[in-house]
Design an enzyme around this catalytic site. Sequence first.
Site, PDB file in Angstrom:
ATOM      1  CB  SER A   1     -12.981   3.005  26.060  1.00 64.66           C
ATOM      2  OG  SER A   1     -12.076   2.595  27.063  1.00 64.66           O
TER       3      SER A   1
ATOM      4  N   GLY B   1      -3.707  -5.904  18.976  1.00 67.92           N
ATOM      5  CA  GLY B   1      -2.363  -6.490  18.870  1.00 67.92           C
ATOM      6  C   GLY B   1      -2.339  -7.770  18.052  1.00 67.92           C
TER       7      GLY B   1
ATOM      8  CG  ASP C   1      -0.536  -0.097   2.539  1.00 68.96           C
ATOM      9  OD1 ASP C   1       0.692  -0.287   2.723  1.00 68.96           O
ATOM     10  OD2 ASP C   1      -1.353   0.034   3.469  1.00 68.96           O
TER      11      ASP C   1
ATOM     12  N   GLY D   1      -2.987  -7.832  14.730  1.00 64.43           N
ATOM     13  CA  GLY D   1      -2.771  -7.540  13.316  1.00 64.43           C
ATOM     14  C   GLY D   1      -4.084  -7.468  12.548  1.00 64.43           C
TER      15      GLY D   1
ATOM     16  CG  ASP E   1      -4.509  -1.347   8.223  1.00 64.02           C
ATOM     17  OD1 ASP E   1      -4.280  -2.289   7.444  1.00 64.02           O
ATOM     18  OD2 ASP E   1      -3.664  -0.914   9.037  1.00 64.02           O
TER      19      ASP E   1
HETATM   20  C1  GLA Z   1      -0.226  -2.598   8.451  1.00 60.05           C
HETATM   21  C2  GLA Z   1      -0.402  -1.187   7.927  1.00 60.05           C
HETATM   22  C3  GLA Z   1      -0.952  -1.199   6.500  1.00 60.05           C
HETATM   23  C4  GLA Z   1      -0.127  -2.103   5.606  1.00 60.05           C
HETATM   24  C5  GLA Z   1       0.098  -3.467   6.257  1.00 60.05           C
HETATM   25  C6  GLA Z   1       1.023  -4.341   5.471  1.00 60.05           C
HETATM   26  O1  GLA Z   1      -1.473  -3.214   8.582  1.00 60.05           O
HETATM   27  O2  GLA Z   1      -1.262  -0.460   8.766  1.00 60.05           O
HETATM   28  O3  GLA Z   1      -1.013   0.114   6.002  1.00 60.05           O
HETATM   29  O4  GLA Z   1       1.079  -1.503   5.257  1.00 60.05           O
HETATM   30  O5  GLA Z   1       0.591  -3.348   7.570  1.00 60.05           O
HETATM   31  O6  GLA Z   1       0.452  -4.717   4.279  1.00 60.05           O
END
Ligand code: GLA
Length: 382
Positions: A65, A122, A34, A124, A172
Amino acid sequence: MTTIADAFAAAYGRAPEGVWSAPGRVNLIGEHTDYNNGFVLPFAIDYRTQAAIARREDREIHLRSTFADGEVVASLDALDPATMDGWSAYVLGVAWAAADAGVSMEGAFGLDILIDSRVPVGAGLSSSAALECAAGVAFNDLWGWDLDKLAIARLGRVAENTAVGAPTGLLDQAASMLGKEDHVVFLDCLTEEARPVPLHLREEGLGILVMNSNVEHEHATGGYGDRFRSCERGAKELGVESLREVDRDGLERALEVLDAETLRRVRHVVTENERVLATVDTLEEHGPRALGPLLDASQESMRDDFEITVREIDLACEAAVAGGAIGARMTGGGFGGSSIALVPLDKADAIADAVRAALAQAGLREPTIFPVVPSEGARRDS
Ligand code: GLA
């Protein structure tokens, strides 16, 4: 069950005016492409962050929250990314980013906000983008910004880059804003054109398992930034604006120009862009059952060329495929976090067991494995 509206009433002593939500994401393929102006193919997941909100008569934002104690208070007249930290930076950062982009905040009123999140932190899975996009859609409605979904995604990215300090791309936030049930979002990060591509998972009897390694990553520091800078260096030495401009022939030339490590980083980005395009074609021509080799090749490229996987992730992917998955690869920024496996639904439990057994046998941390369903992006819930 306590709803977020009940929790809001308990926190602020009145009913919220509305509830907005945005999902986390899984990237099917297209990693670290990206911010190199390349292609990505994520989907929004069925784990969401909600924001219950009511307007105030002053120009203060009050933030609470369900996952942290206390209240954060900020004035709309003194939003400053330098003073933002913790989870509230993701919310306040969006308001700051809008003002910084020239959106008028003059008529904006203060807000009482309560956040609740079901997106694992955390792992991903972009819990931060979910927070930014939930805030973004809510502010857009309440303050009458009249921005389209991609514009809101961009504000989320700016918040992440500035208030949080991670040099991330648009992946994201675009997934969280544009997600669609049983679809992936095909985004060209150069033109910012996006279109949904049908996955047909259900009718093919397939599902996607997330395998959270429980190894925590941190993008504001460390490896992610290193990879970002390697790509920048590669582009500069090849004399191009971004790695998007490098194709197979360009890679040949890169062999002569780049040091071995930078070459591996560049090769990942170039081949990953090709794999995203091939994944879209394969989905459209043959359906999701044909995706295995592309997912596995992406995992190998992240492991050997971009070097962003960890042993827990590599082994989980290998064990999933050996156990009957169609393909498996790490998803997200790397250095921990999660991998995904595309699985026949009738084998999902057996595959998850095989992955847990393989990690246990290797003496590695136990993963948390659960299914995700490609879902709708950010919206107003009530
Ligand atoms: C994270 C970042 C994204 C992208 C991914 C790897 O999620 O926030 O912008 O770079 O890593 O694809």
